[in-house]
Motif scaffolding. Structure first.
Motif, PDB file in Angstrom:
ATOM      1  N   TYR A   1      16.688  16.037  69.659  1.00 38.76           N
ATOM      2  CA  TYR A   1      17.615  14.829  68.971  1.00 38.76           C
ATOM      3  C   TYR A   1      17.142  14.505  67.172  1.00 38.76           C
ATOM      4  O   TYR A   1      17.953  14.520  66.875  1.00 38.76           O
ATOM      5  CB  TYR A   1      17.571  13.523  70.035  1.00 38.76           C
ATOM      6  CG  TYR A   1      18.504  12.634  69.051  1.00 38.76           C
ATOM      7  CD1 TYR A   1      19.739  12.383  70.285  1.00 38.76           C
ATOM      8  CD2 TYR A   1      17.940  11.168  68.765  1.00 38.76           C
ATOM      9  CE1 TYR A   1      21.033  12.093  69.867  1.00 38.76           C
ATOM     10  CE2 TYR A   1      19.093  10.752  68.292  1.00 38.76           C
ATOM     11  CZ  TYR A   1      20.141  10.585  68.387  1.00 38.76           C
ATOM     12  OH  TYR A   1      21.089   9.502  67.985  1.00 38.76           O
ATOM     13  N   ASN A   2      15.780  14.182  67.342  1.00 41.77           N
ATOM     14  CA  ASN A   2      15.179  14.339  66.061  1.00 41.77           C
ATOM     15  C   ASN A   2      15.692  15.418  65.156  1.00 41.77           C
ATOM     16  O   ASN A   2      15.752  14.835  64.009  1.00 41.77           O
ATOM     17  CB  ASN A   2      14.341  13.576  65.793  1.00 41.77           C
ATOM     18  CG  ASN A   2      13.902  12.060  66.460  1.00 41.77           C
ATOM     19  OD1 ASN A   2      15.340  10.816  66.552  1.00 41.77           O
ATOM     20  ND2 ASN A   2      13.174  11.938  67.811  1.00 41.77           N
ATOM     21  N   MET A   3      14.708  16.022  65.839  1.00 43.72           N
ATOM     22  CA  MET A   3      15.459  17.925  65.208  1.00 43.72           C
ATOM     23  C   MET A   3      15.966  18.264  64.730  1.00 43.72           C
ATOM     24  O   MET A   3      16.973  18.604  63.785  1.00 43.72           O
ATOM     25  CB  MET A   3      14.717  19.323  65.952  1.00 43.72           C
ATOM     26  CG  MET A   3      13.116  18.203  65.561  1.00 43.72           C
ATOM     27  SD  MET A   3      12.107  19.303  67.422  1.00 43.72           S
ATOM     28  CE  MET A   3      12.005  21.534  66.014  1.00 43.72           C
ATOM     29  N   ALA A   4      17.115  18.122  65.492  1.00 36.13           N
ATOM     30  CA  ALA A   4      18.738  18.183  64.893  1.00 36.13           C
ATOM     31  C   ALA A   4      18.988  17.523  64.324  1.00 36.13           C
ATOM     32  O   ALA A   4      20.445  17.723  63.010  1.00 36.13           O
ATOM     33  CB  ALA A   4      19.723  18.585  66.148  1.00 36.13           C
ATOM     34  N   ALA A   5      19.299  15.982  64.035  1.00 35.00           N
ATOM     35  CA  ALA A   5      19.556  15.130  63.112  1.00 35.00           C
ATOM     36  C   ALA A   5      18.848  15.839  62.096  1.00 35.00           C
ATOM     37  O   ALA A   5      19.977  15.378  60.826  1.00 35.00           O
ATOM     38  CB  ALA A   5      18.791  13.821  63.341  1.00 35.00           C
ATOM     39  N   ARG A   6      18.579  16.516  61.724  1.00 33.35           N
ATOM     40  CA  ARG A   6      18.507  16.953  60.526  1.00 33.35           C
ATOM     41  C   ARG A   6      18.188  18.768  59.750  1.00 33.35           C
ATOM     42  O   ARG A   6      18.353  19.296  58.868  1.00 33.35           O
ATOM     43  CB  ARG A   6      16.698  16.703  59.722  1.00 33.35           C
ATOM     44  CG  ARG A   6      16.049  17.012  60.742  1.00 33.35           C
ATOM     45  CD  ARG A   6      14.319  16.207  60.109  1.00 33.35           C
ATOM     46  NE  ARG A   6      13.126  16.898  60.534  1.00 33.35           N
ATOM     47  CZ  ARG A   6      12.575  16.587  62.202  1.00 33.35           C
ATOM     48  NH1 ARG A   6      12.928  15.039  62.238  1.00 33.35           N
ATOM     49  NH2 ARG A   6      11.454  16.794  62.252  1.00 33.35           N
ATOM     50  N   ASP A   7      17.866  19.434  61.374  1.00 29.64           N
ATOM     51  CA  ASP A   7      18.508  20.399  60.940  1.00 29.64           C
ATOM     52  C   ASP A   7      19.786  20.772  61.252  1.00 29.64           C
ATOM     53  O   ASP A   7      20.228  21.039  62.715  1.00 29.64           O
ATOM     54  CB  ASP A   7      17.052  21.386  62.080  1.00 29.64           C
ATOM     55  CG  ASP A   7      16.950  23.097  62.109  1.00 29.64           C
ATOM     56  OD1 ASP A   7      18.074  23.406  62.103  1.00 29.64           O
ATOM     57  OD2 ASP A   7      15.489  23.695  62.149  1.00 29.64           O
ATOM     58  N   ARG A   8      20.168  22.051  60.377  1.00 26.64           N
ATOM     59  CA  ARG A   8      22.340  22.327  60.624  1.00 26.64           C
ATOM     60  C   ARG A   8      21.701  23.212  62.261  1.00 26.64           C
ATOM     61  O   ARG A   8      22.619  22.941  62.366  1.00 26.64           O
ATOM     62  CB  ARG A   8      22.363  22.676  59.616  1.00 26.64           C
ATOM     63  CG  ARG A   8      24.031  22.730  59.976  1.00 26.64           C
ATOM     64  CD  ARG A   8      24.858  21.608  60.651  1.00 26.64           C
ATOM     65  NE  ARG A   8      26.276  21.825  61.277  1.00 26.64           N
ATOM     66  CZ  ARG A   8      27.147  21.807  59.918  1.00 26.64           C
ATOM     67  NH1 ARG A   8      27.113  20.827  58.844  1.00 26.64           N
ATOM     68  NH2 ARG A   8      28.089  22.209  60.331  1.00 26.64           N
ATOM     69  N   ALA A   9      21.040  24.590  61.165  1.00 30.98           N
ATOM     70  CA  ALA A   9      21.271  25.723  62.508  1.00 30.98           C
ATOM     71  C   ALA A   9      20.979  24.775  63.821  1.00 30.98           C
ATOM     72  O   ALA A   9      21.402  25.245  64.970  1.00 30.98           O
ATOM     73  CB  ALA A   9      19.956  26.851  62.274  1.00 30.98           C
ATOM     74  N   LEU A  10      19.834  24.362  64.228  1.00 26.02           N
ATOM     75  CA  LEU A  10      19.332  23.462  65.487  1.00 26.02           C
ATOM     76  C   LEU A  10      20.476  22.285  66.103  1.00 26.02           C
ATOM     77  O   LEU A  10      21.191  22.520  67.216  1.00 26.02           O
ATOM     78  CB  LEU A  10      18.537  22.980  65.500  1.00 26.02           C
ATOM     79  CG  LEU A  10      17.120  23.561  65.424  1.00 26.02           C
ATOM     80  CD1 LEU A  10      16.210  22.511  65.426  1.00 26.02           C
ATOM     81  CD2 LEU A  10      16.358  24.497  66.282  1.00 26.02           C
TER      82      LEU A  10
END
Lengths: 264, 264, 264, 264
Positions: free
Chosen positions: B122-131
């Motif tokens: 959740y947190n990685m996808a909050a800032r990484d658009r590819a994820l």
């Protein structure tokens, strides 16, 4: 001529999608082109989401029907070791695995056609009605039009019929059978038949004649709707080619059972 | 009055179904009665098929909307450790997990309503658009009517909107925020707020006022559609009760966002 | 002639024992005969107890020194994906894995000689001193005479030295290097060198000349004590044969570093 | 008075270290203070490297002897489900687990004292000599001074004796027994005794009298060297306190069997 000898068509299925991460097993790309149904591992005994998706793509390109191949959560044992899970645990783990594959197949525009339990789960459910009922209930709760595969005369077939599922009796042309119709365990010498000509001969005997010779020489009545071809042996693709030729020379057509022809 | 302050309803969600085998965590039976949506762990970071099924049953009895809570395959780390999986791997693992839960929910007669990624994912996808795009693509391929949860203003919300999914901006009343709107990591002191009155006050601030105070004291515009309530803390059920009372006293109704009200 | 060019002996190591259950990977039986040290996977990123034991037996028969190859608990990712585990978690997981292999080796009458972290763990510890210290502390707590492998000039080598462990600087003849001496990630095109002649040439350059050419053409001082040869490529055994011939023609002997020759 | 009634000392052991990642189970910190030996889960059925290390520390602080508690690789089933692994697989998985714990204990300055198989592995090895021999061989190959725990009269005890290992006959005061001396399976009603007074009475009967009453009322000769106390029940610590008082009032001292007193 016995009533069983009237089969004019057969499904050829194969267990595929059993690679995992960096590990490759089987020759799926070659094999899938030659069979009519594939049973895709669902991540418990083998397979991972990426492998599942790639396998579904290969099946779609070849026109093979896609089924789920759920197993015990035992990757290191490849699902071949008996695990004394309760019927409730088995039911839930089958729903989980079939659902996971159904979503991946749906993402690739492919409907699920059938379910075939894997390895120890398949063999235990052949003789244990409670496990068989658990598998049938799981399949029914996902989609009651899915065809349930099982050994001819097994508890799994009976459970599927009792649940109102379409069922398909499955033969293994490269495996020896016990006199009671169960598979001779892989741990026994000679359990797996490696001679291609013998495999083709046995296959045709099952399909055209509805019979097979057990390991003790006795003849079993053995009508089959689908025949399993193993892909983890060298020459598997060539064997399937020979088998199809042999069947067609007897006027038997090869076509998927799921989503098209379902045993009454 | 700011435009954000006009919210007259809010969804309360909670992460549930995180028990595993013999291990119990959370107070699901208590908590589920007080929230409107539940996010059910899918077996990768927590949960197992039996727990998933039992959790869906509890939600059905309480009328809570059921969503999937997919995470990284890291049971020992509870999905809280960043794993550098590729977007393709993330997409496939989300389809797998959502599909598994969808089948279990279907077996219990319950439709899926939403998807909320768990923990590090959740947190990685909050800032990484590819994820974020990978997660949105996964959700869309399973069912394009599923509501995608994410932090307000995050890449995950943007990816969901770009994919045409309904989205819901999510607030955490018991967590501190960084000035950029991301969650203060759990490893930092004070990241989790334990004082019930403070949690209730912050929740009402987000919902009625569309604002929250970051850890450095700055005020963030923070409109939310759904508010996460954690169940792994003592007194969680009591806290939710107080929160509902506080909201209702301001004329704000509590109801699920998925399957009923979807953010335009 | 530079001081680095005086190396008159070299250790050749290979990552082995990475099969798992029914899955085979690498050509261990062939490869182990040609190297002087083997790094045995310990069940987290690859390997299982049966594979570990069989691999130790093969090494014993060939006289290769046996080391542990601990990795992240990520079988599906083969330990190649970064996982944000804490130094404490890393320390404990390394003790666990090294201890498991030590017991299996002991059961086969073989002492452990060295430890080489695997994949993402190795690369993260090359630049993160806290992780490097965690690995060094783990190795030291098991046996302070174990040789710790690491990239030349890396934090891992520094941590090993600070902990008082014998260390060995390791070169990869079939991998490109960044200008800072780190490995070019496998995800980048050209990161792995497949041309056998080029691999042999680079290996001799590192060993006899203490230098290597980075991917941008710059020359790096690169003294090595041990050289890694990969076994998961076709022709690996043949490549090692050519390499040994090339080294011996320059008067450089090939012998294990652990349990015999330890870098001062 | 029978010869078995002469026991003047007893070891009290408990299964500990069964937490995993974020999951807590048992009340180890309380319980460890009251027993003389602890059996630490090794990561297969429960436990992880961090939990193992913390558990060893607690045991060291309390002076309890530390043993390994290896089980089947079945976290979701907590090692309680029978798995048909081969004797060779069992031997290797026991070496692996005991070695992993031995290294962690060594890192904390603690020697291993004994080995007690867990759950289904323990019960299967009680009646299957091939599995029992596999466990004994594994333990012996790690350290032939480790005490092997098993049910009185079981194949596991016989295998340990045949291998020349010190053995300890183990009683379970809170479990019912079958007339053949095996444990009544947990799945049967009444298999676990919850009444503290009854547990204490049975314990004293086993230890001071060398006898126990089976579930059908028959009296079994049941001499024990060590008594298992379960920590996953409320009031476990209080129960142990009562038990120690009861024993001491009969002049029976409580002390560890491993590393100090070993059954001849």
């Amino acid at each position: 001529m016995s009533p069983e000898s009237t089969a004019r068509s057969i499904d050829l299925n194969s267990d595929v999608g059993e690679s995992f991460g960096a590990y490759r097993i089987g020759a799926d790309a070659d094999l899938i082109r030659h069979v009519t149904s594939v049973n895709v591992a669902c991540g418990y005994h083998a397979g991972d989401p990426a492998v599942m998706r790639e396998t579904v793509r290969l099946a779609r390109e070849s026109g093979a029907a896609v089924g789920a191949h759920p197993g015990f959560p035992d990757l290191v044992g490849f699902g071949r070791r008996e695990l004394r899970a309760s019927p409730r645990e088995v039911e839930d783990m089958v729903v989980y695995q079939v659902g996971a594959l159904a979503a991946i197949a749906h993402a690739e525009g492919v409907p699920l056609a059938h379910v075939k339990a894997h390895g120890a789960l398949y063999n235990m459910a052949a003789r244990d009605r409670a496990l068989a009922d658990a598998i049938a209930a799981a399949v029914k709760s996902v989609d009651s039009s899915l065809v349930l595969f099982g050994l001819p005369g097994s508890e799994l077939i009976r459970a599927g019929e009792a649940a109102g599922l379409p069922v398909a009796a499955e033969g293994f042309a490269d495996r020896e059978y016990q006199p009671d119709g169960s598979l001779t365990p892989r741990s026994k010498p000679g359990a797996v038949i490696h001679d291609a000509a013998a495999v083709v001969r046995r296959a045709i005997g099952m399909i055209a004649g509805g019979r097979v010779t057990a390991i003790d020489g006795s003849e079993l009545s053995f009508p089959v709707d689908t025949l399993c071809v193993h892909g983890d042996t060298p020459g598997a693709a060539e064997l399937v080619r020979q088998l199809r030729e042999g069947l067609e020379s007897q006027g038997i057509s090869v076509r998927p059972i799921g989503r098209r022809a379902v045993r009454a």
